[in-house]
Write a protein that holds these residues in place. Structure first.
Motif, PDB file in Angstrom:
ATOM      1  N   ALA A 139       0.611  -0.865   0.179  1.00  0.00           N
ATOM      2  CA  ALA A 139      -0.171   0.080   0.511  1.00  0.00           C
ATOM      3  C   ALA A 139       1.295   1.696   0.068  1.00  0.00           C
ATOM      4  CB  ALA A 139      -1.314  -0.258   1.314  1.00  0.00           C
ATOM      5  N   LEU A 140       2.393   1.309   0.750  1.00  0.00           N
ATOM      6  CA  LEU A 140       3.010   2.572   0.391  1.00  0.00           C
ATOM      7  C   LEU A 140       3.172   2.513  -0.651  1.00  0.00           C
ATOM      8  CD1 LEU A 140       4.695   4.460   2.193  1.00  0.00           C
ATOM      9  CD2 LEU A 140       6.073   2.474   2.645  1.00  0.00           C
ATOM     10  N   GLY A 141       3.941   1.647  -1.571  1.00  0.00           N
ATOM     11  CA  GLY A 141       4.246   2.155  -3.026  1.00  0.00           C
ATOM     12  C   GLY A 141       5.211   3.201  -2.753  1.00  0.00           C
ATOM     13  N   ALA A 142       5.000   3.433  -3.514  1.00  0.00           N
ATOM     14  CA  ALA A 142       6.286   3.939  -4.567  1.00  0.00           C
ATOM     15  C   ALA A 142       6.496   5.920  -3.421  1.00  0.00           C
ATOM     16  CB  ALA A 142       5.931   4.623  -5.428  1.00  0.00           C
ATOM     17  N   GLN A 143       5.782   6.204  -2.320  1.00  0.00           N
ATOM     18  CA  GLN A 143       6.291   6.698  -1.247  1.00  0.00           C
ATOM     19  C   GLN A 143       7.120   6.424  -0.407  1.00  0.00           C
ATOM     20  OE1 GLN A 143       2.493   9.082   0.431  1.00  0.00           O
ATOM     21  NE2 GLN A 143       1.317   7.587  -0.315  1.00  0.00           N
ATOM     22  N   ARG A 207      15.742  -1.370   5.538  1.00  0.00           N
ATOM     23  CA  ARG A 207      16.370  -1.491   3.611  1.00  0.00           C
ATOM     24  C   ARG A 207      16.109  -1.077   2.701  1.00  0.00           C
ATOM     25  NH1 ARG A 207      17.759  -5.096   0.182  1.00  0.00           N
ATOM     26  NH2 ARG A 207      18.540  -4.543  -1.341  1.00  0.00           N
ATOM     27  N   SER A 208      14.555  -1.408   3.190  1.00  0.00           N
ATOM     28  CA  SER A 208      13.330  -1.390   1.786  1.00  0.00           C
ATOM     29  C   SER A 208      13.361  -0.053   1.558  1.00  0.00           C
ATOM     30  CB  SER A 208      12.454  -2.052   1.830  1.00  0.00           C
ATOM     31  OG  SER A 208      11.412  -1.849   3.530  1.00  0.00           O
ATOM     32  N   VAL A 209      12.846   1.160   2.771  1.00  0.00           N
ATOM     33  CA  VAL A 209      13.181   2.251   2.429  1.00  0.00           C
ATOM     34  C   VAL A 209      13.666   2.961   2.882  1.00  0.00           C
ATOM     35  CG1 VAL A 209      10.155   2.303   2.943  1.00  0.00           C
ATOM     36  CG2 VAL A 209      12.368   2.614   5.267  1.00  0.00           C
ATOM     37  N   LEU A 210      15.204   2.905   3.051  1.00  0.00           N
ATOM     38  CA  LEU A 210      15.824   3.221   2.971  1.00  0.00           C
ATOM     39  C   LEU A 210      17.471   2.158   2.816  1.00  0.00           C
ATOM     40  CD1 LEU A 210      16.061   5.067   6.536  1.00  0.00           C
ATOM     41  CD2 LEU A 210      16.083   6.505   4.636  1.00  0.00           C
ATOM     42  N   PRO A 211      17.711   2.915   1.068  1.00  0.00           N
ATOM     43  CA  PRO A 211      17.886   1.436   0.266  1.00  0.00           C
ATOM     44  C   PRO A 211      20.237   1.512   0.746  1.00  0.00           C
ATOM     45  CG  PRO A 211      17.475   2.842  -1.196  1.00  0.00           C
ATOM     46  CD  PRO A 211      17.371   3.048   0.312  1.00  0.00           C
ATOM     47  N   GLU A 212      20.595   2.130   1.199  1.00  0.00           N
ATOM     48  CA  GLU A 212      22.252   2.507   1.699  1.00  0.00           C
ATOM     49  C   GLU A 212      22.621   3.515   2.689  1.00  0.00           C
ATOM     50  OE1 GLU A 212      25.839   4.547  -1.444  1.00  0.00           O
ATOM     51  OE2 GLU A 212      23.656   4.905  -2.297  1.00  0.00           O
ATOM     52  N   ILE A 213      23.334   2.334   3.469  1.00  0.00           N
ATOM     53  CA  ILE A 213      23.617   2.919   4.169  1.00  0.00           C
ATOM     54  C   ILE A 213      25.165   4.252   4.410  1.00  0.00           C
ATOM     55  CG2 ILE A 213      25.382   3.036   6.311  1.00  0.00           C
ATOM     56  CD1 ILE A 213      23.338   0.214   7.093  1.00  0.00           C
ATOM     57  N   LEU A 254       8.604  -0.636  14.298  1.00  0.00           N
ATOM     58  CA  LEU A 254       8.659   0.308  12.978  1.00  0.00           C
ATOM     59  C   LEU A 254       7.959   1.038  13.040  1.00  0.00           C
ATOM     60  CD1 LEU A 254      11.197  -1.508  10.460  1.00  0.00           C
ATOM     61  CD2 LEU A 254       9.236   0.155  10.188  1.00  0.00           C
ATOM     62  N   ASP A 255       8.595   2.342  13.079  1.00  0.00           N
ATOM     63  CA  ASP A 255       8.563   3.653  12.724  1.00  0.00           C
ATOM     64  C   ASP A 255       9.022   4.303  11.702  1.00  0.00           C
ATOM     65  OD1 ASP A 255       5.147   4.305  14.318  1.00  0.00           O
ATOM     66  OD2 ASP A 255       7.134   3.849  15.764  1.00  0.00           O
ATOM     67  N   ALA A 256       8.676   4.848  10.310  1.00  0.00           N
ATOM     68  CA  ALA A 256       8.949   5.319   9.036  1.00  0.00           C
ATOM     69  C   ALA A 256       8.066   6.346   8.716  1.00  0.00           C
ATOM     70  CB  ALA A 256       8.656   4.311   7.916  1.00  0.00           C
ATOM     71  N   TRP A 257       9.149   7.489   8.775  1.00  0.00           N
ATOM     72  CA  TRP A 257       8.749   8.888   8.443  1.00  0.00           C
ATOM     73  C   TRP A 257       8.416   9.418   6.838  1.00  0.00           C
ATOM     74  CZ3 TRP A 257      10.035   8.036  13.307  1.00  0.00           C
ATOM     75  CH2 TRP A 257       8.647   7.987  14.403  1.00  0.00           C
ATOM     76  N   GLY A 258       7.150   9.549   6.451  1.00  0.00           N
ATOM     77  CA  GLY A 258       8.264  10.575   5.208  1.00  0.00           C
ATOM     78  C   GLY A 258       7.555  11.711   4.807  1.00  0.00           C
ATOM     79  N   PRO A 259       7.257  13.187   4.129  1.00  0.00           N
ATOM     80  CA  PRO A 259       6.106  13.974   3.860  1.00  0.00           C
ATOM     81  C   PRO A 259       5.399  13.717   4.334  1.00  0.00           C
ATOM     82  CG  PRO A 259       8.394  14.088   2.422  1.00  0.00           C
ATOM     83  CD  PRO A 259       8.107  13.021   2.868  1.00  0.00           C
TER      84      PRO A 259
END
Length: 343
Positions: A139-143, A207-213, A254-259
């Motif tokens: 559901a999050l998809g491209a966001q 990693r699926s939302v922040l793919p590179e450390i 786990l919490d993930a935030w974007g605009p």
């Protein structure tokens, strides 16, 4: 179609308190046929619970024609060799507990053997197979690419307490004692063990939302067992905090935030057959939530059955599992460097 025969390599707490109860709920798809453990008393006792054969010899289990798929639940350092042996023995599929390797070379060797033999390997990162997690990420998809901040909080009881609730008393193993490491080496071992043994469940999702450390910015251990980690991922950031054993209600989130989104995942403890994660996604379009009757362990076993019977393709390829491991190892290496530099 007859149930797939399962061979369990390693009969410790994860096998007894997680996989055997999980497989008992999937009796139409699986039947445990053979149990291997280096301790003959443990192998015999655990096999007797499920009416299976017992052995202390991996090769004997792999030679058993009643064993269709193999679960690798042994100590981490044996995973690569045992996955390779199961694939080359012509078994139809392998489920390997996390971490499926501890070095880059081991991970690449598993990928090569899987490609060479065509034997599918499912890595036991249960959060990645949890149906509510999968639905919320779809559901999050491209966001997902817009994520700016991830926070993972893990506060769990001692594993022993959960095991005691989930299964019969475990056969006692003889104690193993080596030389006591110095304080710095003990801290490094706790940190790397926490990342590869506990955080590894969450890092594929991070990693699926922040793919590179791009930088590990802080790393500390928390007594008696835990960690506090922070790292940058380009313009984004992640923070992971863990403490065990906790005395209060378990809390694994786990919490993930974007605009334009906030994804909240509340994971059940590993040793509890109580359904899926509770997932909630809030966006400008509104809120959606998911909770399912089955958990990630049940879904990873069902997925393995579907793959080996030709009903599905691997949802997470071995190459993707290798990439997840490299992400965890990069975090572990960066955190260790900070710990040693501060000593």
């Amino acid at each position: 179609m007859r149930p797939l025969g399962v061979g369990m390599i390693g009969a410790g707490p994860v096998t007894q308190a997680i996989h055997l109860p999980t497989l008992a709920t999937l009796a139409d798809r699986f039947r445990v046929r053979h149990v291997m453990d280096v301790d003959p008393e443990v192998a015999t006792a655990v096999a007797a619970r499920v009416g299976a054969r017992a052995t202390t010899d991996v090769d004997q289990l792999l030679a058993d024609d009643d064993v269709d798929v193999v679960a690798i639940c042994s100590p981490h350092e044996f995973h690569a060799d045992q996955v390779a042996a199961a694939a080359r023995a012509g078994k139809r599929g392998v489920l390997c507990e996390k971490p499926f390797a501890t070095t880059v070379d081991e991970a690449q060797r598993i990928a090569a053997v899987s490609a060479e033999t065509g034997i599918p390997v499912v890595v036991g990162a249960m959060h990645a197979y949890d149906p509510a997690v999968v639905a919320s990420f779809q559901a999050l998809g491209a966001q997902a690419a817009d994520t700016q901040l991830v926070h993972v909080r893990t506060y769990l009881p001692a594993n022993e307490a959960m095991v005691d609730l989930a299964t019969d008393p475990l056969p006692a193993r003889p104690p193993t004692r080596g030389p006591e490491p110095d304080a710095l080496e003990a801290e490094v071992a706790m940190l790397r063990g926490g990342i590869l043994g506990l955080a590894t469940h969450d890092l594929p999702l991070v990693r699926s939302v922040l793919p590179e450390i791009t930088e590990v910015t802080s790393a500390t251990t928390v007594q008696p067992f835990g960690y506090e980690l922070a790292f940058r991922c380009g313009a984004g950031a992640a923070r992971l905090v863990a403490l065990m054993p906790g005395q209060w209600q378990p809390d694994w989130t786990l919490d993930a935030w974007g605009p334009g989104h906030h994804l909240h995942l509340a994971f059940p403890p590993s040793y509890v057959l109580a359904g899926s994660t509770v997932a909630e996604l809030r966006t400008a379009a509104g809120s959606r939530s998911w909770r399912c009757a089955t958990n990630g362990y049940q879904r990873e076993w069902l997925h393995l059955a579907d793959v080996v019977t030709g009903r599905a393709e691997l949802a997470i390829s071995v190459q993707e599992a290798v990439a997840d491991l490299l992400y965890a190892l990069q975090l572990a290496d960066g955190a260790e460097k900070l710990i040693r530099g501060a000593a």
